[in-house]
Enzyme design. Sequence first.
Site, short mmCIF file in Angstrom:
data_model
loop_
_atom_site.label_atom_id
_atom_site.label_comp_id
_atom_site.label_asym_id
_atom_site.label_seq_id
_atom_site.Cartn_x
_atom_site.Cartn_y
_atom_site.Cartn_z
N CYS A 365 0.80 -1.23 0.00
CA CYS A 365 0.00 0.00 0.00
C CYS A 365 0.83 1.29 0.00
O CYS A 365 0.62 2.16 -0.85
CB CYS A 365 -0.98 0.02 1.16
SG CYS A 365 -1.48 -1.57 1.77
N ARG A 394 5.82 -11.53 5.63
CA ARG A 394 5.35 -11.26 6.99
C ARG A 394 5.85 -12.37 7.88
O ARG A 394 5.73 -13.55 7.54
CB ARG A 394 3.82 -11.22 7.06
CG ARG A 394 3.26 -9.99 6.37
CD ARG A 394 1.77 -9.87 6.52
NE ARG A 394 1.28 -8.94 5.52
CZ ARG A 394 0.00 -8.80 5.18
NH1 ARG A 394 -0.92 -9.53 5.78
NH2 ARG A 394 -0.35 -7.93 4.26
N GLN A 412 0.67 -11.15 -3.65
CA GLN A 412 -0.75 -10.78 -3.69
C GLN A 412 -1.16 -10.35 -5.09
O GLN A 412 -0.34 -9.84 -5.84
CB GLN A 412 -1.00 -9.61 -2.74
CG GLN A 412 -0.72 -9.90 -1.29
CD GLN A 412 -0.86 -8.66 -0.43
OE1 GLN A 412 -0.31 -7.62 -0.77
NE2 GLN A 412 -1.59 -8.77 0.65
N ASP A 414 -2.58 -7.67 -5.76
CA ASP A 414 -2.93 -6.47 -5.02
C ASP A 414 -3.22 -5.32 -5.97
O ASP A 414 -2.65 -5.25 -7.06
CB ASP A 414 -1.74 -6.08 -4.13
CG ASP A 414 -2.15 -5.21 -2.96
OD1 ASP A 414 -3.37 -5.00 -2.79
OD2 ASP A 414 -1.26 -4.74 -2.24
N HIS A 416 -4.51 -0.89 -5.64
CA HIS A 416 -5.07 0.23 -4.88
C HIS A 416 -5.72 1.18 -5.87
O HIS A 416 -5.10 1.53 -6.88
CB HIS A 416 -3.98 0.91 -4.05
CG HIS A 416 -3.45 -0.01 -2.99
ND1 HIS A 416 -2.33 -0.78 -3.20
CD2 HIS A 416 -3.93 -0.34 -1.78
CE1 HIS A 416 -2.13 -1.52 -2.13
NE2 HIS A 416 -3.08 -1.29 -1.24
N LYS A 501 -14.92 -3.14 5.44
CA LYS A 501 -14.50 -3.85 4.23
C LYS A 501 -15.54 -4.87 3.81
O LYS A 501 -16.32 -5.37 4.63
CB LYS A 501 -13.16 -4.53 4.45
CG LYS A 501 -13.18 -5.59 5.51
CD LYS A 501 -11.82 -6.28 5.64
CE LYS A 501 -11.85 -7.20 6.85
NZ LYS A 501 -10.61 -7.84 7.17
N HIS A 547 -8.29 -0.54 -1.02
CA HIS A 547 -7.37 -1.69 -1.05
C HIS A 547 -8.20 -2.86 -1.54
O HIS A 547 -9.28 -3.10 -1.01
CB HIS A 547 -6.87 -2.05 0.34
CG HIS A 547 -6.21 -0.95 1.10
ND1 HIS A 547 -4.86 -0.89 1.28
CD2 HIS A 547 -6.72 0.13 1.73
CE1 HIS A 547 -4.56 0.17 2.01
NE2 HIS A 547 -5.67 0.81 2.29
#
Length: 677
Positions: A365, A394, A412, A414, A416, A501, A547
């Site tokens: 992010c 992580r 991911q 991912d 944004h 979310k 996100h």
Amino acid sequence: MTKMFKIALPDGSVREMPEGSTPADVAAAIGPGLAKAALAAKVDGEVRDIMRPFEGDASLALITSRDEKDALELVRHDFAHVLAEAVQNIFPGTQITFGPATDDGFYYDFAPAPGRGPFTEEDLPVIEEEMRRVIAADKPLVREVWDRERVRRFFIDHGETFKAEWVMELPEGEPITMYKTGHGEADWMDLCRGPHLASTGKLDPSAFKLTRVSGAYWRGDPKNPMLSRVYGTAWLNKKQLEAHLVRLEEAAKRDHRKIGQEMDLFHLQGEAHGSVFWHPNGYIIWRQLEAYMRRRLDAAGYLEVKTPQLMDARQWERSGHWGKYRENMFIVPDEIPHGSDDEDTDEQPILSGDADLMALKPMNCPAHVLIFNQGIKSYRDLPLRLAEFGCCHRNEPHGALHGILRVRQFTQDDAHIFVTEDQLVDEVVEFCDLLDSVYRDLGFDSYAIKLALRPDKRFGSDEMWDWSEQSLRDAVAATGRNTEQFGWEELPGEGAFYAPKLEFHLTDAIGRTWQVGTIQTDTVLPERLDASYIGEDGQKHRPVMLHRAIIGTFERFLGILIEHYAGKFPLWLAPVQVVVTTIVSDADDYARDVATKFAERGIRVETDIRNEKINYKVREHSLKKVPLLLVVGKREAEEGTVALRRLGSEERQLVMTVDEAISMITEEAVAPDLKRS
Ligand SMILES: [Zn+2]
Ligand SMILES: [Zn+2]
């Protein structure tokens, strides 16, 4: 005069009950059927013992086995107590520690008596027998309130050092609840918050099974003594238990670690805890999935980016991750090499202690906001959709890792999306439609949508929360998927601390659910990192940041896909699509020619011309889940044909010309999105 309490029932009626009465009394007053069926009570929204007296006016809902979620949790917790009592009955000197309910049952951690050694699977049938005896005795579970010192003395007197240690960590002066199983003086007791059913006889003795044992450190800390954990699965009745056991058996057959090995997809090893070694076969599936996702994102107006793996600690401080997230981040000292190329030097780089700190990114992010912040953005640039197949790390305890489903290095899907407030609902609608289409393409026809609402601890004003929650609600309503078919549900308190979310939960082939997709609104990070755009009014505004992920992470999603398909992938994803195999060695050259023709058309093909019996070869390729086998012998070679066998099909093999086979198979191997275009 006896004091009377007003007890409000779900149907809107109110009953006056004298002080000292319990939910069980209300159930009995309503009718004997309910009195028998009631397991516990929800008093002012809190699940409580049915025998616990009211403390004043209250709202009451009685919990029966129809309230499956609450009932299961109660029953499972009761089973944990019964397990602990049974173990102490058979194995005197065993100490009790903790025993919570789990998603499908319960466990209890024991410290075996000195010299006894940990429990083993062989102990389980004996313990089960004793548990049935405790249930049959129909002992009441009685709640008592003690002070801390009395609890401590009790456990010390009974040789329970773990419990005695634990109780001293509870706040002093606060009443502590003890649960007694039975009436008498010498009855079994555990320190417990409750609630529990009224008696052990409320449990169905045919609705549980002890499943396994394992080691577990006291309070999860490897510096502490190793305890012996006994697991069980527990349900409301025998039918539920049996259905669960069938599901477990089916799940074991589909275990992605087992299939991953059979199909030679990946492996894991201790030198890289929680990071996957993808083998060529596994990485083919990954590449197909990634190429598919990339095409879908390109078509949906996303712009793909790539951001740094390592960023300075100062950047993580600014984004707020350093404070909240540091223990899950891999920290790397920015050691500066001395860099004298031409000198032969033994000098070491600047040591860690002196070096600045960097961290491997745990999420993408902040980096995407930094890209957004380059140059001035105008409202005309929005929505701006930045996508990254971002590799993140992580740190998690090794015990929490599970195959490729729970890892420490993951990639991911991912992205944004930066939007104006006015664009939010439309953008979420578009996302929901894209996600729906992706799930169907990947073989999931059923999924649930949930809206996770504001938690107690949160950032931002109530106004902001009202607006974001309502926007997400409106967006799902606009897609028409806020229905029972889509398991539409709002989950109070489960949102992130900065925003609500939407969660998307897939249902797999054997009915398990997996949360993979998510979209959440965020006004906090744009604020922290000072992201802005120039609005139509010529003024600076903060964008809202979304996100979002559809498949979540590649590693976990591929694990889910393996288990969903039990390794029998649709042709476009299968690592090896076709094997050409011979019955006789006379056909070897022909087999090679056929394979070459398929390879020229982009089909992933192998030949198997080993001098083995055809049945042996067929068995081996079906274990490797090869979707299509082309069997060729002398006759096929002469006639220019192949005999096609499909994996798992009972049908007789189909004989066709090579050209027919190529056109059929190349068509079938096209990815679902390309079939549409
Ligand atoms: Zn308990
Ligand atoms: Zn994000």
